[in-house]
Every structure is written in C-alpha cells, then in structure tokens.
Write an enzyme that holds these catalytic residues in place. Structure first.
Site, short mmCIF file in Angstrom:
data_model
loop_
_atom_site.label_atom_id
_atom_site.label_comp_id
_atom_site.label_asym_id
_atom_site.label_seq_id
_atom_site.Cartn_x
_atom_site.Cartn_y
_atom_site.Cartn_z
CE LYS A 173 36.64 -20.98 -38.62
NZ LYS A 173 36.39 -21.96 -37.55
CB THR A 192 30.64 -27.96 -31.20
OG1 THR A 192 31.22 -28.21 -32.47
CG2 THR A 192 31.32 -26.80 -30.53
P1 NAD Z 1 25.18 -20.68 -34.97
O1 NAD Z 1 25.15 -19.77 -36.14
O2 NAD Z 1 24.41 -21.95 -35.01
O3 NAD Z 1 24.70 -19.90 -33.66
C1 NAD Z 1 25.22 -18.70 -33.25
C2 NAD Z 1 24.28 -18.15 -32.19
O4 NAD Z 1 24.84 -16.98 -31.63
C3 NAD Z 1 22.92 -17.75 -32.75
O5 NAD Z 1 21.93 -18.10 -31.80
C4 NAD Z 1 23.02 -16.22 -32.86
O6 NAD Z 1 21.76 -15.58 -32.78
C5 NAD Z 1 23.86 -15.94 -31.64
N1 NAD Z 1 24.54 -14.65 -31.68
C6 NAD Z 1 25.10 -14.01 -32.72
N2 NAD Z 1 25.61 -12.83 -32.31
C7 NAD Z 1 25.38 -12.76 -30.97
C8 NAD Z 1 25.67 -11.82 -29.97
N3 NAD Z 1 26.29 -10.68 -30.28
N4 NAD Z 1 25.28 -12.09 -28.71
C9 NAD Z 1 24.66 -13.23 -28.41
N5 NAD Z 1 24.34 -14.15 -29.30
C10 NAD Z 1 24.70 -13.93 -30.56
O7 NAD Z 1 26.73 -20.91 -34.68
P2 NAD Z 1 27.41 -22.11 -33.89
O8 NAD Z 1 27.81 -23.12 -34.88
O9 NAD Z 1 26.59 -22.47 -32.71
O10 NAD Z 1 28.75 -21.37 -33.42
C11 NAD Z 1 28.77 -20.56 -32.25
C12 NAD Z 1 30.21 -20.36 -31.85
O11 NAD Z 1 30.80 -21.63 -31.62
C13 NAD Z 1 31.10 -19.66 -32.88
O12 NAD Z 1 32.06 -18.89 -32.21
C14 NAD Z 1 31.75 -20.81 -33.60
O13 NAD Z 1 32.99 -20.42 -34.21
C15 NAD Z 1 31.96 -21.74 -32.42
N6 NAD Z 1 32.17 -23.13 -32.83
C16 NAD Z 1 31.17 -23.82 -33.45
C17 NAD Z 1 31.42 -25.13 -33.84
C18 NAD Z 1 30.35 -25.98 -34.49
O14 NAD Z 1 30.63 -27.15 -34.77
N7 NAD Z 1 29.14 -25.48 -34.68
C19 NAD Z 1 32.68 -25.71 -33.62
C20 NAD Z 1 33.65 -24.97 -32.96
C21 NAD Z 1 33.37 -23.67 -32.57
#
Ligand code: NAD
Length: 450
Positions: free
Chosen positions: A108, A192
């Site tokens: 990471k 995801t």
């Molecule tokens: P992203 O940046 O596209 O979206 C994150 C979302 O969470 C946004 O809408 C943001 O406004 C919201 N957010 C931030 N802080 C917040 C809070 N305190 N309360 C509520 N909402 C909040 O990110 P993503 O890619 O969708 O990732 C989201 C989660 O999924 C993360 O934990 C990431 O590690 C995990 N994840 C993502 C992927 C991927 O392929 N995108 C893969 C595995 C895990």
C-alpha cells in the site's frame, strides 16, 4: 501505553491475525513473519506549485509480504495518511489477495496531501514526483500499485507514464486501474462494487431474500458505494439512504439511484478528477432549504453519517473510510447484515458487539476484493498483451467471488466462527502453505515443535 489512532489501526489489524491463527493450520513462523512488513519506504516529494513556490510533501510505500507474488495495493492521497495506517492497509491487502487466491502479496502507499487544494497541474507534478521517489521499489514483478481514496484512473495513467520514462520502456503492468486507452481493463471501474454485489447475491440465494423487501443504506457514495448501490437498485433492492463526507439522505420509499449518481457527479467542480459536491448539496434533498429539482426524484430527509449507520435497515454498506463502526456505536447498529466495502470500517472491539448481536458481517478482505481481483486481470492482460471483453471480466470475477464467498461462509459455519475470522483463516492457510513450501523449522529443525 496509549497508541496514536493510526498506530492503533495496525495493532488492531494484528489482533485479528492472532484470533484467526487459533483456527488456522499455521506454523508459528508464519505468524511471526506476518507481524511485520517486509519493507517500508518513507519519501519526501518536492513539488513546484503554480505560484512558483516549492512545497515538500511526504509519502510512504509499504511492501508487506510477497511470499505469494508481487506486492499489490493502492496509493491514497489524503491529509490523514500515516505510516501506521498504510502498514495496516498493506497487511489487509496481503490477506485480501490470499482470500481470493490471486498470485499477489500485499502492499500500500499514501501521500499526505489534501488533493482538493491542488490544481490539476500540481496534482500531476505530485503524482509523477511520488513515482520518481519510489521507482526502484515498485515494478511489474515486485510491487504493483493501484488507485485508492482520492486517486483515480487518470492519476494511474500519469504514474505509469512516469515509471515508463524512468525505465525507458513502456511498462503498463507496473500499475493497475489505468485508463482503458493506456492499458486499463474493461470492468475495472465498477469491480469493487460489483464484487460486493456478487457477495450480496449469494446471501440473497442462501437466505431466500426478495430484493423488493430488502432496505439498504450505503455510507460513502464514491466509486465503490455508487456501483454497489446501482447494481442492487437495478435488481430491485430498495436503497433507502446514501451519504458522503458532508452527510446523507434518507428516503424510506427508496432513492432513484441512477439519478442520484448523475446529480452527484454533475457537482464535480474540478471536472473528471474529483467530486467535491456532497450528496446533501444535490437536488435530491438539497442543502437544508434547497427544493430545486427535487420533483424528479422525490424528496428526502437530511441525516448525518452517524444516523445513517444506525438506521433500521436490512443491509448496511459502509463504503467510506476506516473506523466507522466502533465500540461506541456498535450496540446501536440495527442492520442484521453489514457488507464492508470500505477497508477497515469496523474496529476489533466493535466486532465483539456485532458478533454478540448476531450481526452477519461480510468482512472487507472478502467484500471489497473485487477491485484487486480485476486489477489482477488487468496486470495479467498487460503482461500477456491481451485484452478481454467486459463480459469475460464479469464472468471471471463472479466465479471467483462466488466461490470464495461460499468457502468462507461454509468455514464460518463449520468452525462456529464469524465470517471475518473465517476469511482470515482461509487467507492464512493459503499464505501458510506458500511459506511452508519454502521451508520452515518443520523442515530445517524437525525436532522443533512449531
Ligand atoms: P472514493 O474517493 O471514490 O469515495 C469515497 C466516498 O466516501 C466519497 O463519497 C466521500 O465523500 C465519502 N466519505 C469520505 N469521508 C466520509 C465520511 N467520514 N463519512 C461518509 N462518507 C465519507 O473512494 P472509493 O474508491 O469509493 O473507496 C471507498 C472505500 O472503499 C475506501 O475505504 C477504499 O479503501 C475502499 N476500497 C475501494 C476500492 C476501489 O477499487 N475503489 C477497492 C477496495 C477498497
């Protein structure tokens, strides 16, 4: 001794390792090796800002374990990035890749920055600068980054280009989650959310759910949250609440998910790079006094993120950041099923309460593993010079997610353990087999009772 919250995340991750080790067929050497990352790189990144001044940013890349293959894991741009958090995320990646049986270890990276404060050119310079600093640490056969919170396909494209320039050789397999024309895979964008959706479809089959009766709340309406909500909505599930960092909307009759996504994404103030507009500002409910456009999607009630987590729903999907379900609020979670799309949304103390309340938690290392699985497909296509169709990607992803979900569900049932522990047991057994295959004290000192 009290620990910094970010060091606490890593300590918490290791607690789960200890718990799972009780049920895994694991030598003590494997456990010992898995308690520390293989290597941690700490870098400074000087960036020329648009006004001519110089700013120095800090970042990390952690390679946790590469016994099963090159380390794999995203790069996060966030003001709260901390090395303890990056180590925990790299540890989870090690387990996640083993859960879905892909030939990768875990890694990471992160840069301490609020990307919303940067111009596009500054963001590009920072992204390329980070790669310049870690170029000897990563590579298609050693460590393969990908997007994570606040990084995206365009940033991956810049990073691949920078790595290729440094090595004077076009190297698409060094990074995944790239734009399609630069070697990205079809089907990576929604992987995801889609992986989590396939897990929910298995639960639907096992529990005999009628989608129209299942109320779902999604915390975090970014890439992962939007796609899982979209796919479930298309199957007739009732998505009653969604939120982002500014707050959420509740609409018990169900939200028009495609329209909500469209409206939210229209609010991007810096084009395709970042969504800065909040769900609450969108016309589904408006900010408190806003009634604009609400006719076409109906009205909703503004709620906080804390309220969203505690709603009376059938499925809760945390899809934002870590540490959302804690010892403090776990007792008030009423959803009987939690699908962890975010990484680490539940603390280990909260786990205990959820288990006592018979809440079924489909853990992050399984529920969000669709992303890394399709990243593996992208890497494999780049290495081989092939390009698969979207249907092919979906079919392969569904096969893996369905098979691993059922293996872990069955393991939990057989051993009378929760699904999180079962997922770790499954991962540790696979990592343990790889470590044993290289020889442990069982081989070198057969008398040692390890
Ligand atoms: P992203 O940046 O596209 O979206 C994150 C979302 O969470 C946004 O809408 C943001 O406004 C919201 N957010 C931030 N802080 C917040 C809070 N305190 N309360 C509520 N909402 C909040 O990110 P993503 O890619 O969708 O990732 C989201 C989660 O999924 C993360 O934990 C990431 O590690 C995990 N994840 C993502 C992927 C991927 O392929 N995108 C893969 C595995 C895990």
């Amino acid at each position: 001794m009290t620990q910094e919250p970010h060091e606490q995340i890593f300590a918490d991750a290791l607690k789960r390792l200890d718990r799972a080790a009780e049920f895994a067929d694991l030598g003590k050497e494997v456990l010992l090796r898995l308690k520390s990352p293989k290597s941690v790189l700490d870098v400074s990144i000087p960036v020329r800002m648009d006004d001519g001044s110089l700013q120095v940013f800090h970042g990390y890349r952690v390679r946790y374990d590469d016994t099963r293959g090159p380390t794999k894991g995203g790069i996060r741009f966030h003001p709260d990035v901390h090395v303890g958090e990056v180590k925990a995320l790299a540890f989870w990646m090690t387990c996640k890749c083993a859960v879905v049986g892909i030939p990768f270890g875990g890694g990471k990276g992160g840069v301490i920055v609020d990307p919303k404060q940067l111009s596009r050119l500054e963001l590009e310079r920072l992204s390329r600068g980070f790669i310049e600093r870690i170029a000897d640490f990563i590579g298609p056969d050693t460590d393969v980054p990908a997007p994570d919170v606040y990084t995206n396909a365009m940033i991956m494209g810049w990073m691949m280009d920078e790595y290729s320039k440094i090595h004077r050789k076009r190297t698409p397999a060094v990074i995944t989650g790239k734009p399609i024309p630069l070697g990205g895979s079809l089907g990576r964008d929604d992987a995801t959310g889609r992986g989590a959706y396939y897990c929910i479809k298995e639960l639907e089959r096992i529990r005999g759910w009628n989608p129209a009766e299942i109320r779902v709340a999604v915390q975090g309406f970014g890439n992962a949250g939007q796609h899982v909500a979209r796919l479930l909505h298309a199957d007739g599930y009732r998505i009653v609440a969604v939120s982002d960092s500014h707050g959420g909307i509740l609409r018990p009759e169900g939200l028009d998910v495609p329209r909500t996504i469209e409206l939210k994404n229209q609010g991007r103030t810096i084009g395709a790079v970042y969504t800065t507009r909040s769900v609450c500002e969108c016309p589904v409910c408006g900010d408190e006094d806003c009634h604009c456009n609400s006719d076409d999607v109906g009205s909703g009630e503004v709620i906080s993120n804390e309220e969203l987590l505690e709603l009376d729903v059938d499925v809760l999907i945390p899809a934002a950041l870590e540490n959302q379900i804690t010892a403090e609020n776990a007792g008030r979670i009423s959803a009987p099923v939690v699908i962890e799309v975010a990484n680490g949304p539940t603390t280990s103390e909260a786990d205990q309460t959820l288990n006592e309340n018979d809440t079924l938690v489909v853990p992050d290392i399984l529920a969000n593993a669709g992303g890394v699985t399709v990243s593996y497909f992208e890497w494999a296509q780049n290495q081989a010079g092939y390009s698969w169709s979207e249907d092919d990607v979906h079919e392969r992803l569904q096969r893996i997610m369905t098979q691993e979900f059922n293996t872990i569900y069955q393991l939990a049932d057989d051993k009378h353990i929760d699904m999180r522990t079962a997922a770790y047991v499954h991962a540790l057994n696979r990592i343990g087999e790889a470590v044993e295959a290289q020889g442990t004290s069982r081989f070198f000192a057969p008398g040692d009772n390890e």
